[in-house]
Write a protein that holds these residues in place. Structure first.
Motif, PDB file in Angstrom:
ATOM      1  N   LEU A 136      48.526  54.204  66.172  1.00  0.00           N
ATOM      2  CA  LEU A 136      49.203  54.958  65.114  1.00  0.00           C
ATOM      3  C   LEU A 136      50.258  54.067  64.478  1.00  0.00           C
ATOM      4  N   ALA A 176      47.122  61.943  69.407  1.00  0.00           N
ATOM      5  CA  ALA A 176      47.683  61.314  68.203  1.00  0.00           C
ATOM      6  C   ALA A 176      48.111  62.377  67.196  1.00  0.00           C
ATOM      7  N   ARG A 177      47.313  63.425  67.071  1.00  0.00           N
ATOM      8  CA  ARG A 177      47.669  64.508  66.134  1.00  0.00           C
ATOM      9  C   ARG A 177      48.959  65.211  66.578  1.00  0.00           C
ATOM     10  N   VAL A 178      49.072  65.412  67.901  1.00  0.00           N
ATOM     11  CA  VAL A 178      50.277  66.063  68.427  1.00  0.00           C
ATOM     12  C   VAL A 178      51.505  65.181  68.184  1.00  0.00           C
ATOM     13  N   ASP A 216      38.354  61.282  72.609  1.00  0.00           N
ATOM     14  CA  ASP A 216      38.623  62.545  71.908  1.00  0.00           C
ATOM     15  C   ASP A 216      40.006  63.052  72.261  1.00  0.00           C
ATOM     16  N   GLU A 226      46.085  55.780  61.032  1.00  0.00           N
ATOM     17  CA  GLU A 226      45.481  55.780  62.372  1.00  0.00           C
ATOM     18  C   GLU A 226      44.280  54.844  62.396  1.00  0.00           C
ATOM     19  N   ASN A 264      51.989  62.918  65.882  1.00  0.00           N
ATOM     20  CA  ASN A 264      52.362  62.937  64.457  1.00  0.00           C
ATOM     21  C   ASN A 264      53.064  64.243  64.083  1.00  0.00           C
ATOM     22  N   ALA A 265      52.565  65.350  64.636  1.00  0.00           N
ATOM     23  CA  ALA A 265      53.178  66.647  64.321  1.00  0.00           C
ATOM     24  C   ALA A 265      54.618  66.698  64.843  1.00  0.00           C
ATOM     25  N   ARG A 282      42.658  61.045  70.416  1.00  0.00           N
ATOM     26  CA  ARG A 282      42.788  61.447  69.004  1.00  0.00           C
ATOM     27  C   ARG A 282      43.570  62.750  68.898  1.00  0.00           C
ATOM     28  N   ALA A 283      43.328  63.660  69.843  1.00  0.00           N
ATOM     29  CA  ALA A 283      44.079  64.921  69.846  1.00  0.00           C
ATOM     30  C   ALA A 283      45.558  64.640  70.124  1.00  0.00           C
ATOM     31  N   SER A 324      51.722  57.776  57.624  1.00  0.00           N
ATOM     32  CA  SER A 324      51.088  57.477  58.903  1.00  0.00           C
ATOM     33  C   SER A 324      49.677  56.955  58.669  1.00  0.00           C
ATOM     34  N   HIS A 352      53.311  53.919  61.796  1.00  0.00           N
ATOM     35  CA  HIS A 352      54.230  54.843  61.117  1.00  0.00           C
ATOM     36  C   HIS A 352      55.178  54.073  60.210  1.00  0.00           C
TER      37      HIS A 352
END
Lengths: 69, 205
Positions: free
Chosen positions: B169, B144-146, B138, B160, B148-149, B141-142, B158, B171
């Motif tokens: 990830l 990974a979101r950061v 978990d 995943e 990408n942002a 995954r969090a 992108s 890109h």
């Protein structure tokens, strides 16, 4: 990349080459015979075979022995 | 006549393979229409690490010409050149769309993995370690979101993929902003592999 990351990098490479990329041939036959490869990334291989069967259900994707080769 | 093995599709104006380019089992790579191919001895290709590396090396050589190819999946053989050309022609519009999608781009890969081994010394220990790993996934995954942002407009597309203890990830990055992409990657103290050919961003299905 450090040496400790090498298995991860190789695993990613195998995953991409076997399971990604465009499919043009109706006769994709991947024989699975390399024991080191199977040990390294069995799940990737199975995923690739599953994908191939899903795309081309009439095409045999089997190890050499099962194909009688 | 030897079967024809397919590595990738290239843009019509892309350079030819360099003369010393070799592919599976040492086969000389040549241009066939808009494709890079070589002769192989059998239509059934065993998937070995060596051959997978050879396939990728040819696709990487195509990328190295400066024109981004559409990689072919491993293991595609044709009875002869004519059959290969016919298969490409049958999907000409799809291939054109695929080449347009990746033109001027490369693929970069960020590999994230958990370092929480599963403990099989007892049933309780196994379940506890499984729970720890799920929690760690978990967090990946969090993360990974950061990532990408923070990469923001450096990344055109992108993708995943989550596996056993890993999140990958992929890109799609314009060649011209690759330096900026790498600067942002280093600033986050994560590692990126590449540039590689855009395996994860193929033509629309």
């Amino acid at each position: 990349m450090s040496a400790a990351d090498e298995p991860l990098v190789l695993s990613d490479l195998i995953s991409r080459v076997l399971d990604k990329g465009v499919v043009l041939s109706g006769d994709v036959v991947i024989s699975i015979a390399d024991i080191d490869l199977i040990k390294l990334e069995l799940r990737v291989l199975l995923s690739a075979v599953e994908t191939a069967i899903r795309r081309e259900p009439h095409v045999p994707v089997l190890p050499d022995r099962a194909r009688g080769a | 006549m030897s079967p024809t093995y397919l590595y990738c599709l290239t843009a019509p104006a892309a350079p030819d393979p360099p003369p010393a380019t070799v592919g599976l089992d040492g086969g000389v790579v040549r241009r066939l229409g808009d494709a890079w191919v070589s002769d192989v001895s059998s239509r059934s290709v065993k998937a070995t690490v060596e051959r997978i590396r050879a396939h990728d090396a040819v696709v990487s050589a195509a990328l190295g010409t400066g024109s981004t190819p559409v990689p072919a999946r491993f293991g595609q053989t044709f009875a002869d050149d004519n059959e290969c050309v016919a298969a490409i022609s049958a999907k000409k519009e799809t291939m054109s769309a695929g080449l347009a999608r990746v033109a001027g781009m490369v693929e970069m890969t960020v590999l994230l993995h958990v370092s929480t081994p599963l403990d099989s010394s007892s049933g309780t220990a196994y379940l506890a370690s499984l729970s720890r790993r799920e929690h760690a996934m978990d967090e990946l995954r969090a993360a990974a979101r950061v990532i990408n942002a923070r990469l923001g407009d450096c990344v055109r597309e992108s993708a995943e993929r989550a596996g056993e203890g890993t999140v990958t990830l992929s890109h799609l990055v314009e060649r011209e902003v690759l330096t900026m992409y790498m600067d942002r990657i280093r600033a986050m103290e994560v590692r990126a592999v590449g540039p590689s050919a855009p395996y994860s961003f193929g033509p629309p299905e």
